[in-house]
Enzyme design. Structure first.
Site, short mmCIF file in Angstrom:
data_model
loop_
_atom_site.label_atom_id
_atom_site.label_comp_id
_atom_site.label_asym_id
_atom_site.label_seq_id
_atom_site.Cartn_x
_atom_site.Cartn_y
_atom_site.Cartn_z
N HIS A 1 3.62 1.41 2.97
CA HIS A 1 3.41 0.16 3.70
C HIS A 1 3.89 -0.99 2.81
O HIS A 1 3.19 -1.37 1.85
CB HIS A 1 1.93 -0.06 4.03
CG HIS A 1 1.34 0.97 4.94
ND1 HIS A 1 1.37 0.86 6.31
CD2 HIS A 1 0.68 2.12 4.67
CE1 HIS A 1 0.76 1.90 6.86
NE2 HIS A 1 0.33 2.68 5.87
N GLU B 1 0.84 -1.20 0.00
CA GLU B 1 0.00 0.00 0.00
C GLU B 1 0.88 1.25 0.00
O GLU B 1 1.85 1.33 0.74
CB GLU B 1 -0.90 -0.02 1.23
CG GLU B 1 -1.76 1.19 1.45
CD GLU B 1 -2.58 1.08 2.74
OE1 GLU B 1 -3.14 2.12 3.16
OE2 GLU B 1 -2.64 -0.01 3.34
N GLU C 1 -3.57 11.07 2.93
CA GLU C 1 -4.57 10.77 3.95
C GLU C 1 -4.68 12.03 4.80
O GLU C 1 -3.74 12.40 5.51
CB GLU C 1 -4.14 9.59 4.82
CG GLU C 1 -4.13 8.27 4.06
CD GLU C 1 -3.82 7.10 4.98
OE1 GLU C 1 -4.71 6.27 5.19
OE2 GLU C 1 -2.68 7.03 5.49
N ASP D 1 0.21 5.19 0.50
CA ASP D 1 -0.75 6.25 0.83
C ASP D 1 -0.21 7.59 0.37
O ASP D 1 0.67 8.18 1.01
CB ASP D 1 -1.02 6.28 2.33
CG ASP D 1 -1.61 4.98 2.85
OD1 ASP D 1 -2.37 4.35 2.09
OD2 ASP D 1 -1.32 4.60 4.00
#
Length: 326
Positions: free
Chosen positions: A262, A246, A251, A248
């Protein structure tokens, strides 16, 4: 540690109230650009919300192309052949007649199509100049998760090595506690179409995974997540999770933002089992374990499974405020 080479893009809202307005998105580079389970419902005709994507080069400038977005399967009506709910409306329990086990659940249950009017009236997803707008609370519906499409049945897979990804966003109405997010996950381009009894695929928003190895998915790898399905404080979860890398990108709310990687020790989605399994690839922790904030977890908190899974759930993040931009 696996590095995600191709990633699917998501737009989502998580939290309490507000709206999330993605005005525009562009995939830019300075060289030449490089060009879950379940039946498909037929009660409603599936539609995808249009959105523009710009591809840019230093020599050729920017070229706009219209693509579209689809709603994640989790938000769709899940029903049997008689158009009855496969999960009870009150407590989201699997109906025993439809779902005595995972394979039968995926064979009996369909996820329904969504016309454009349902995106707007039920989930608060509407077009905006150059982009889309997401409401978090829309009547009785909470949040949404959307995927950008390459074509009607395939997710857009981004190859971002040596490239730049940019977008404009209005988060001025997102209060504390809300997370408006734009991020990439290493999903399969076809949404897992053909795995198990998955006859719906990316067109209907199947195949979600992320580095938290979510257990709340109704279907994983073409099977219903029926085993050990139970209600928790945050909603129902099943015995299986779905892990993948993942990234991001964004956010945030009106007051804070984070940018987080991640990584996972796997390439592509992995159907995992949790704390009750020998490997605990999901990295789950028993609900009665309360020592995960201790140091030397192997000695002081052997029940903590968060760091025993295949993915880095904490991630490596950059938060501007914490880094000194106050």
């Amino acid at each position: 540690t696996a590095c995600a080479e191709t990633l699917a893009a998501l737009f989502t809202t998580r939290g309490t109230m507000g709206s999330f307005h993605v005005v525009a998105a562009a995939l830019c580079c300075f060289l030449l650009p490089i060009a879950v389970a379940q039946q498909a419902g037929t009660s409603k005709e599936e539609a995808h919300v249009p959105i523009n994507l710009w591809t840019c080069t230093k020599a050729g400038g920017c070229t706009a192309a219209q693509t579209s977005i689809t709603m994640d399967a989790q938000w769709r009506w899940t029903h049997d052949k008689q158009s009855s709910n496969c999960l009870t409306p009150k407590d989201a329990e699997w109906q025993a007649a439809d779902a005595p086990d995972g394979k039968t659940a995926a064979a009996n249950c369909a996820i329904e199509g969504m016309p454009l009017d349902d995106y707007a009236t039920t989930y608060g997803v509407t077009t905006a100049p150059g982009g889309i707008k997401l409401n978090f609370v829309n009547g009785q519906s909470i949040g949404s998760r959307l995927y950008m499409m390459e074509d009607e049945s395939t997710y857009k897979m981004f190859r971002l090595l040596n490239k730049e990804f940019t977008f404009d966003v209005d988060v001025s109405t997102l209060e504390c506690g809300l997370n408006g997010a734009v991020y990439f996950v290493e999903m399969e381009a076809n949404g897992g179409l053909g795995k198990g009894n998955n006859k719906a695929g990316a067109k209907f928003g199947t195949g979600y995974c992320d580095a938290q190895c979510p257990h709340d998915l109704k279907f994983v790898d073409g099977e219903g997540n029926v085993k050990n399905w139970n209600m928790t404080k945050t909603g129902p979860i099943g015995g299986y999770g779905h892990c993948c890398a993942e990234m991001d990108i964004f956010e945030a709310n009106a007051y804070a933002a984070a940018y987080t990687t991640h990584a996972c020790q796997t390439v592509g989605p992995l159907k995992c089992q949790g704390a009750d399994s020998a490997l605990n690839q999901c990295g789950d922790t028993h609900k009665d374990c309360e020592c995960c904030d201790e140091v030397n977890l192997d000695t002081n908190c052997p029940c903590c499974g968060r760091y025993k899974g295949v993915c880095d759930k904490d991630g490596c993040d950059f938060n501007s405020y914490r880094m000194g931009d106050e």
